[in-house]
Design a protein around this motif. Structure first.
Motif, PDB file in Angstrom:
ATOM      1  N   ASN A 230      42.799  26.254  92.759  1.00 57.61           N
ATOM      2  CA  ASN A 230      42.875  24.941  92.124  1.00 57.61           C
ATOM      3  C   ASN A 230      43.308  23.914  93.176  1.00 57.61           C
ATOM      4  O   ASN A 230      43.483  24.244  94.345  1.00 57.61           O
ATOM      5  N   ASP A 236      43.786  30.715  91.198  1.00 50.53           N
ATOM      6  CA  ASP A 236      43.940  30.476  89.757  1.00 50.53           C
ATOM      7  C   ASP A 236      42.940  31.341  88.991  1.00 50.53           C
ATOM      8  O   ASP A 236      41.730  31.138  89.104  1.00 50.53           O
ATOM      9  N   THR A 292      55.539  28.419  91.194  1.00 53.39           N
ATOM     10  CA  THR A 292      54.385  29.192  90.742  1.00 53.39           C
ATOM     11  C   THR A 292      54.797  30.607  90.330  1.00 53.39           C
ATOM     12  O   THR A 292      54.278  31.151  89.341  1.00 53.39           O
ATOM     13  N   ILE A 336      50.119  36.736  78.436  1.00 53.47           N
ATOM     14  CA  ILE A 336      49.552  36.052  77.261  1.00 53.47           C
ATOM     15  C   ILE A 336      48.032  36.209  77.285  1.00 53.47           C
ATOM     16  O   ILE A 336      47.390  35.934  78.303  1.00 53.47           O
ATOM     17  N   ALA A 397      51.574  29.794  74.505  1.00 47.55           N
ATOM     18  CA  ALA A 397      51.746  29.629  75.949  1.00 47.55           C
ATOM     19  C   ALA A 397      52.229  28.220  76.287  1.00 47.55           C
ATOM     20  O   ALA A 397      53.183  28.027  77.042  1.00 47.55           O
ATOM     21  N   GLN A 398      51.572  27.218  75.717  1.00 42.05           N
ATOM     22  CA  GLN A 398      51.907  25.841  76.079  1.00 42.05           C
ATOM     23  C   GLN A 398      53.289  25.448  75.558  1.00 42.05           C
ATOM     24  O   GLN A 398      53.984  24.646  76.176  1.00 42.05           O
ATOM     25  N   LEU A 407      56.388  23.848  87.250  1.00 43.44           N
ATOM     26  CA  LEU A 407      55.224  23.077  87.722  1.00 43.44           C
ATOM     27  C   LEU A 407      55.115  21.730  87.003  1.00 43.44           C
ATOM     28  O   LEU A 407      54.374  20.848  87.436  1.00 43.44           O
TER      29      LEU A 407
HETATM   30  C1  HEM Z   1      47.097  22.425  85.947  1.00 46.01           C
HETATM   31  C2  HEM Z   1      47.927  23.209  85.289  1.00 46.01           C
HETATM   32  C3  HEM Z   1      48.071  24.661  85.642  1.00 46.01           C
HETATM   33  C4  HEM Z   1      48.161  25.238  86.860  1.00 46.01           C
HETATM   34  C5  HEM Z   1      48.133  24.539  88.197  1.00 46.01           C
HETATM   35  C6  HEM Z   1      48.263  26.663  86.656  1.00 46.01           C
HETATM   36  C7  HEM Z   1      48.365  27.601  87.664  1.00 46.01           C
HETATM   37  C8  HEM Z   1      48.445  28.970  87.454  1.00 46.01           C
HETATM   38  C9  HEM Z   1      48.554  29.948  88.491  1.00 46.01           C
HETATM   39  C10 HEM Z   1      48.564  29.656  89.969  1.00 46.01           C
HETATM   40  C11 HEM Z   1      48.633  31.162  87.924  1.00 46.01           C
HETATM   41  C12 HEM Z   1      48.780  32.508  88.625  1.00 46.01           C
HETATM   42  C13 HEM Z   1      47.470  33.136  88.973  1.00 46.01           C
HETATM   43  C14 HEM Z   1      46.711  33.628  87.779  1.00 46.01           C
HETATM   44  O1  HEM Z   1      47.046  34.634  87.172  1.00 46.01           O
HETATM   45  O2  HEM Z   1      45.724  32.980  87.437  1.00 46.01           O
HETATM   46  C15 HEM Z   1      48.565  30.958  86.503  1.00 46.01           C
HETATM   47  C16 HEM Z   1      48.610  31.951  85.567  1.00 46.01           C
HETATM   48  C17 HEM Z   1      48.556  31.749  84.213  1.00 46.01           C
HETATM   49  N1  HEM Z   1      48.509  30.527  83.566  1.00 46.01           N
HETATM   50 FE1  HEM Z   1      48.451  28.728  84.439  1.00 46.01          FE
HETATM   51  N2  HEM Z   1      48.252  26.904  85.307  1.00 46.01           N
HETATM   52  C18 HEM Z   1      48.140  25.721  84.661  1.00 46.01           C
HETATM   53  C19 HEM Z   1      48.087  25.503  83.310  1.00 46.01           C
HETATM   54  C20 HEM Z   1      48.188  26.496  82.378  1.00 46.01           C
HETATM   55  C21 HEM Z   1      48.192  26.265  80.969  1.00 46.01           C
HETATM   56  C22 HEM Z   1      48.086  24.900  80.283  1.00 46.01           C
HETATM   57  C23 HEM Z   1      48.283  27.494  80.375  1.00 46.01           C
HETATM   58  C24 HEM Z   1      48.329  27.836  78.914  1.00 46.01           C
HETATM   59  C25 HEM Z   1      48.901  27.073  77.995  1.00 46.01           C
HETATM   60  C26 HEM Z   1      48.347  28.483  81.428  1.00 46.01           C
HETATM   61  C27 HEM Z   1      48.421  29.823  81.230  1.00 46.01           C
HETATM   62  C28 HEM Z   1      48.457  30.773  82.231  1.00 46.01           C
HETATM   63  C29 HEM Z   1      48.471  32.200  81.983  1.00 46.01           C
HETATM   64  C30 HEM Z   1      48.422  32.890  80.620  1.00 46.01           C
HETATM   65  C31 HEM Z   1      48.527  32.818  83.238  1.00 46.01           C
HETATM   66  C32 HEM Z   1      48.567  34.312  83.534  1.00 46.01           C
HETATM   67  C33 HEM Z   1      49.997  34.777  83.643  1.00 46.01           C
HETATM   68  C34 HEM Z   1      50.110  36.265  83.854  1.00 46.01           C
HETATM   69  O3  HEM Z   1      49.678  37.013  82.958  1.00 46.01           O
HETATM   70  O4  HEM Z   1      50.661  36.677  84.875  1.00 46.01           O
HETATM   71  N3  HEM Z   1      48.290  27.831  82.622  1.00 46.01           N
HETATM   72  N4  HEM Z   1      48.453  29.607  86.241  1.00 46.01           N
END
Ligand code: HEM
Length: 437
Positions: A230, A236, A292, A336, A397-398, A407
């Motif tokens: 991203n 991501d 992160t 989640i 989640a949110q 973040l």
């Molecule tokens: C721009 C905003 C966001 C950024 C920059 C971001 C970034 C990331 C990053 C770097 C990861 C770790 C790598 C991965 O597993 O994909 C991650 C995981 C995750 N994100 Fe986000 N995210 C954002 C928004 C959100 C939102 C709005 C949700 C849900 C409401 C969300 C839900 C998740 C979930 C469920 C994971 C996997 C966690 C796990 O099982 O370990 N993210 N996100």
């Protein structure tokens, strides 16, 4: 070490072939690059998966553009149904629109001739010719329905049972004009010109049937076999279940208690999330990683290992502090069940006063951290798209993220939508037909 075979298994064979083609050719094309490298029968023999990916269709259990490899460009457009105030009239309009869009989708995904639109008259071209001679380049079209559509059609009894508007979350700064909508169209593809043509064809079906409500345009790119990054530079999508696995099916496709016609459907949540890129760039690397919960460079969890190592949420440093901090993004939402299929966007400097820049400064010397700084007129970030069998999963989640995520000081949610995404169709049917029969 991650091997090519590991990567192949994780991404799904089809996705992998497309991305290998990108790496090998060193050119900006996806799954279709594979087809361009070999010809005719040889192509079909050598790269059956890639050929299939390159020629998506609505026919099948699920719509395209969800489990399929994620191409490089996104057009996301919401529409409102035109109607005369009666449910019968609205249903007729909906039927015409969906017949038209289904035909458009089949044409743009296969490179076939476009159908005429309701405003096409004798002597007019039904195809603006801008994609003539170009390959469909992995184009997919996916259609979703907002909760307002079911109300307008007066088909509440057939509405997917889990579709409800999202609650307000702490920190939201949503623009209603850029949110919601009766209908959403997601177009993905590896050629921006072909995608523009596809979007034009979608709009050509609009006159008298639907009005355009908002649009978003995204991009995404990754090195061969790698998780895309991203605009914060983070990998991501690491924790996503791989399409084609039972885990993916459990996370994404609708449950057995939904209305019969919706079997094979799913729910899409959209959030436009502006990122404070200058603020992020001026933050130390260790602080970025801590927010992160993973190392930005490798994507590995802060508890150790490599990108796909499991998170050890109990691991502590010698001083007793949690290695994956309590407020880190991944800790808060780990496990989640949602499939994230987001895109980056970079619209650059937004001229004029934006509703989403609550205050701005003419004096550049007066600046402060966060998305509301003088940089707020620079609009870049994430078009967050998640597919899940129940939008309540996103709400969970949110809710966890909204108040606690480290973040958050770099994020601002500015638009939102939730849609039921109907299943694929049998040959000759139109998308969503089961809703009215
Ligand atoms: C721009 C905003 C966001 C950024 C920059 C971001 C970034 C990331 C990053 C770097 C990861 C770790 C790598 C991965 O597993 O994909 C991650 C995981 C995750 N994100 Fe986000 N995210 C954002 C928004 C959100 C939102 C709005 C949700 C849900 C409401 C969300 C839900 C998740 C979930 C469920 C994971 C996997 C966690 C796990 O099982 O370990 N993210 N996100």
């Amino acid at each position: 070490m991650t091997t090519v075979d590991d990567a192949s298994r994780r991404l799904g064979r089809r996705d992998f072939l497309g991305r290998v083609a990108i790496g090998a050719g060193g050119v900006a094309v996806g799954a279709l690059a594979t087809s361009a490298l070999v010809d005719g029968d040889a192509r079909a023999r050598q790269r059956p998966e890639a050929t299939e990916a390159a020629r998506a269709t609505f026919v099948g259990e699920h719509q395209p553009g969800i489990a399929s490899a994620q191409p490089r460009h996104l057009v996301l457009a919401a529409f409102d149904l035109a109607h005369d105030g009666t449910a019968t009239g609205a249903r007729d309009t909906f039927r015409d629109l969906m017949r038209g869009w289904t035909a458009v989708g089949e044409a743009v995904m296969s490179g076939g001739a476009l159908p005429a639109g309701p405003a096409t008259r004798p002597g007019m071209r039904s195809d603006p010719a801008i994609a003539t001679g170009l390959d469909p380049a992995g184009t997919t079209m996916t259609i979703g329905f907002g909760s307002t559509l079911f109300a307008t059609l007066d088909v509440a009894a057939k509405a997917p049972t889990r579709l409800r508007e999202l609650p307000a979350f702490a920190g939201d700064d949503l623009d209603p004009a850029q949110s919601a909508g009766d209908l959403i169209v997601q177009l993905c593809g590896d050629d921006a010109q072909v995608l523009s043509h596809a979007f034009r064809a979608v709009r050509t079906q609009g006159p008298g049937r639907a009005t355009l409500r908002w649009t978003q345009f995204g991009f995404l790119s990754a090195a061969a076999g790698e998780t895309p990054r991203n605009l914060l530079g983070q990998k991501d999508g690491t924790a996503n279940a791989a399409p084609g696995t039972a885990g993916f099916d459990d996370v994404v496709w609708s449950t057995a208690d939904e209305p019969d016609w919706f079997a094979g459907g799913t729910y899409l949540v959209f959030r436009k999330i502006r990122l404070d890129l200058p603020g992020w760039d001026l933050t130390g690397a260790a602080e970025q990683d801590a927010a992160t919960g993973r190392h930005i460079a490798s994507g590995a969890p802060l508890s150790g290992g490599s990108e796909h190592s499991p998170l050890d949420l109990d691991a502590r440093a010698s001083n007793g502090e949690l290695l994956i901090p309590a407020t880190s993004h991944v800790r808060l939402v780990h496990g989640i069940p949602m499939f994230r299929r987001s895109y980056n966007y970079d619209y650059g400097f937004v001229s004029g006063r934006s509703a989403h820049s609550p205050h701005e400064h003419d004096d550049a010397s007066h600046d402060h951290p966060g998305p509301q700084s003088g940089h707020a007129r620079f609009d870049a970030g994430t078009l967050f798209l998640s597919y899940q069998r129940d939008p309540a999963v996103f709400v969970d989640a949110q809710t966890r993220l909204a108040t606690t995520d480290a973040l958050n000081r770099f994020l601002l949610h500015t638009a939102s939508g939730v849609y039921a995404v109907p299943p694929g169709i049998r040959s000759g049917a139109y998308v969503g037909e089961g809703l009215l029969t």
